[in-house]
Structure formats: C-alpha cells, structure tokens
Design a protein around this motif. Structure first.
Motif, PDB file in Angstrom:
ATOM      1  N   ILE A  97      24.649   0.990  11.420  1.00  0.00           N
ATOM      2  CA  ILE A  97      24.491   1.468  10.054  1.00  0.00           C
ATOM      3  C   ILE A  97      24.492   0.258   9.118  1.00  0.00           C
ATOM      4  O   ILE A  97      25.362  -0.607   9.224  1.00  0.00           O
ATOM      5  CB  ILE A  97      25.643   2.434   9.675  1.00  0.00           C
ATOM      6  CG1 ILE A  97      25.513   3.742  10.466  1.00  0.00           C
ATOM      7  CG2 ILE A  97      25.666   2.735   8.183  1.00  0.00           C
ATOM      8  CD1 ILE A  97      26.707   4.653  10.383  1.00  0.00           C
ATOM      9  N   PRO A  98      23.508   0.160   8.206  1.00  0.00           N
ATOM     10  CA  PRO A  98      23.458  -0.997   7.310  1.00  0.00           C
ATOM     11  C   PRO A  98      24.725  -1.110   6.470  1.00  0.00           C
ATOM     12  O   PRO A  98      25.331  -0.098   6.091  1.00  0.00           O
ATOM     13  CB  PRO A  98      22.249  -0.705   6.416  1.00  0.00           C
ATOM     14  CG  PRO A  98      21.466   0.327   7.129  1.00  0.00           C
ATOM     15  CD  PRO A  98      22.433   1.108   7.950  1.00  0.00           C
ATOM     16  N   LYS A  99      25.140  -2.364   6.210  1.00  0.00           N
ATOM     17  CA  LYS A  99      26.361  -2.577   5.420  1.00  0.00           C
ATOM     18  C   LYS A  99      26.127  -2.273   3.940  1.00  0.00           C
ATOM     19  O   LYS A  99      27.055  -1.979   3.207  1.00  0.00           O
ATOM     20  CB  LYS A  99      26.847  -4.024   5.592  1.00  0.00           C
ATOM     21  CG  LYS A  99      27.421  -4.267   6.991  1.00  0.00           C
ATOM     22  CD  LYS A  99      28.017  -5.649   7.112  1.00  0.00           C
ATOM     23  CE  LYS A  99      28.601  -5.840   8.515  1.00  0.00           C
ATOM     24  NZ  LYS A  99      29.134  -7.203   8.712  1.00  0.00           N
ATOM     25  N   GLY A 126      22.174   3.851   4.907  1.00  0.00           N
ATOM     26  CA  GLY A 126      23.372   3.138   4.457  1.00  0.00           C
ATOM     27  C   GLY A 126      24.018   3.772   3.243  1.00  0.00           C
ATOM     28  O   GLY A 126      25.147   3.431   2.898  1.00  0.00           O
ATOM     29  N   GLN A 130      29.761   3.905   3.868  1.00  0.00           N
ATOM     30  CA  GLN A 130      30.839   2.909   3.916  1.00  0.00           C
ATOM     31  C   GLN A 130      32.171   3.527   3.494  1.00  0.00           C
ATOM     32  O   GLN A 130      32.222   4.638   2.966  1.00  0.00           O
ATOM     33  CB  GLN A 130      30.497   1.729   2.986  1.00  0.00           C
ATOM     34  CG  GLN A 130      29.096   1.163   3.161  1.00  0.00           C
ATOM     35  CD  GLN A 130      28.795   0.751   4.587  1.00  0.00           C
ATOM     36  OE1 GLN A 130      29.632   0.148   5.254  1.00  0.00           O
ATOM     37  NE2 GLN A 130      27.610   1.086   5.082  1.00  0.00           N
TER      38      GLN A 130
END
Length: 348
Positions: A97-99, A126, A130
C-alpha cells in the motif's frame, strides 16, 4: 305595392357604393421556394449537432476515492462493462500500500452504438489507509486543480487549439465503508473540502454486508450527517435549472443518495440467464437486480441521465469558479512560466 317597392330598391341601390377593386398583389418571385411558407425544419439542428458530436466523440473523466478493499476497481469495471480499472492494467495485488496518496489515471476508448467515448479512470491508491490520515485529501485536491490550470493555460494561449483536451475531473465517486454506524471524520473532511471543486457522488460500498433494515437506516444517517455538516453532493440543489430537474433531482437526493452498491465483473447462470453477480453459500447476489442492490440506479444516474450534466456543472460551475479566482488573483492572466513564455514567443 309593386311599383313602390321597386322605387325603394332603386333608391337604395343608388346609396350603396360600388365595391372597390382590390389592390394588385405583386407576384412572388419564382426563385422563392413555396415550402418556406410552411415547415422550415429548424428541428434538424438536433441531427446536425448529433453528427458533429459523433465525429468528435466525448471525454468523460471519473475519479474513485476510498479505502483499499472497498471494491472501487471492480465497481468501475461493472459500471462500464469493461476492464477499465487499474487492477486490469498491470497493477499487482502483491504491491505494498502506498505510503502517501498516489494518483493513477488510465485512459480507454469505449465505443457503443457508433458513439466513441474517451474514458479516463483516476484512481487514488493509499487514500485513508495510513494510521495518520491527516490532510490525505490534499494530493487529490491538488490534482483536480492542476487539471483546471492545464485547461485554463490552453484557453488563454494566443493561438489556442480548436478543441482543448479535457482532463478535468467530471465526477468523483466517494466510497463509504459499510460500517452501519456513521461517517468517519475522514469522510466528512474529504467531502467538505472537495465538494467545492468537484462533483461528489457518495456510494456505500459492499452493500451486501448489511441487511435491508441496516442499509435503509445507514443511508438515512449518512444523508442527515451530510446535511448537518453542510456538505453539498451532486446533484446540488442550487444548480437545478427548472421545475422538472428539481423534481427529478429531489427524488434522487431524498431516496437514492448515497447509492448502496455491489460490484462484480463475474457472470453466473441464474434461471437460465447470465447475470453479473457475487456467489455466496446462500445464493447469488445479482448486481443489476434492484431488490439486491442499487447498482442499476447508480449506472443509470451517472451514464444514462446525468453524464452530460456532470460535464456541464464541471465546466460552468467548478471550472468557472477556479478560473475567476485565478484571473482575479493574477491581474487577468495566469503567471508566465518558462513554458508559456516560449509558447508566447513562438506564437509571435
């Protein structure tokens, strides 16, 4: 009595003036077509417009936003009955998963009944994935404004293109997680910021995870929260042009929004028919069956009834607002960059 009557008639005939001759009407020149006095055929302009737009084709740019695993790619594929999502364009499921939020735009040309449409699907992997999702909508807002800026720069060129490529986002499908409780602060913040720059259509993803009662209750709760927080989703009340539009859009706003949907690009056999659906141990959820979910309502709304209106609201409201602000801030013109200076010199 006979002679008296004849005398009276003779006297009356002397009083009645002779009928005047009608003025001679000049003859109509032979060159004028007599049919001009009847049917002219102004309505053929519709056919002329249809032919012209058929030749040039259409642009439609749709953005999907939501947490991973809510079925965004699958829904877009189901919507256009074609493999148009990033998943089918070389995206690897095993990728991390992209940061940060990334923007991935994939273009396709879809043809149906001789009508060509250049469809661009903009994905936002993404988003909301987060632990700290503070301001994670900013890259999305930046991307939308960049497309407006690109269009504006093309418009103010001295020698501008006859047809400016349109990369502006016409529609943003925002996927709400089917928690059954309420909207998350992230959902509210995103829609609060982005509803001012793009047409947002809220969608409850994976609606098959809720019972009918839960679904109805959740939809009502979401509508109430959006209203309390002053969030305007598409179709916005103030943009209804006439009574017919208002009646139709009020029904959508009060009954359908947000659309509780299920997406699937797999077909199954149900009662001798091939249907798109999801197979479960207790049966098949039919995507296009209104008693199972509202996918068909969403598809009709986005494609069959409001696609052109989505484009017009984007151009006449969101883009115009951006354009007016930019030109006002910079004394009438966007700031000259190296690129625009070179174009300006070459045009001279």
């Amino acid at each position: 009595a006979g002679p008296v009557e004849s005398k009276n008639e003779a006297a009356m005939s002397e009083l009645v003036p002779e009928p005047r001759q009608k003025p001679v009407v000049p003859m109509k020149p032979m060159g004028i077509n007599a049919s001009l006095l009847g049917y002219i055929g102004i309505d053929t302009i519709i056919e002329q417009m249809r032919k012209k737009t058929m030749k040039t084709g259409f642009d439609f740019n749709i953005m999907v936003v939501g947490q991973s695993g809510l079925g965004k790619s699958t829904l877009v594929n189901t919507l256009f009955k074609s493999q148009v999502s990033r998943k089918s364009s070389g995206w690897n499921r095993e990728e991390k998963i992209p940061k940060t939020v990334e923007i991935k735009a994939i273009g396709h040309v879809i043809e149906e009944g001789g009508v060509k449409m250049k469809l661009t699907v903009i994905d936002t992997p993404g988003f909301g994935d987060q632990i700290n999702n503070e301001n994670c909508w900013e890259p999305i807002e930046k991307y939308i404004n960049e497309q407006y800026e690109k269009f504006l720069k093309e418009e103010v060129n001295i020698a501008r293109k006859k047809r400016i490529p349109d990369t502006r986002v016409h529609c943003c499908l925002y996927f709400i997680s089917p928690t059954g409780h309420s909207l998350r602060p992230l959902d509210l913040e995103f829609m609060k910021h982005l509803s001012k720059v793009v047409n947002i259509i809220p969608v409850i993803a994976k609606a098959d995870t809720m019972t009918l009662e839960e679904k109805t209750e959740f939809k009502q709760r979401v509508r109430k929260e959006l209203e309390v927080n002053g969030i305007e989703f598409y179709p916005q009340k103030e943009f209804d042009e006439d009574l017919e539009d208002k009646t139709e859009n009020d029904k959508i706003r009060q009954e359908s929004m947000p659309f509780a949907v299920v997406g699937s690009d797999k077909e199954y056999q149900v009662n001798g028919k091939r249907v798109l659906g999801r197979k479960t141990p207790w049966g098949i959820i039919e995507v296009e069956n209104l008693s199972h979910c509202e996918f068909a309502l969403l598809r009709d709304f986005v494609i069959r009834t409001h696609l052109q209106d989505l484009k017009e609201v984007t151009h006449n409201i969101h883009y115009e607002t951006y354009r007016a602000k930019r030109l006002n801030d910079n004394g009438g013109l966007p700031p000259m960059t190296v690129e625009t200076e070179e174009n300006h010199e070459s045009n001279l």
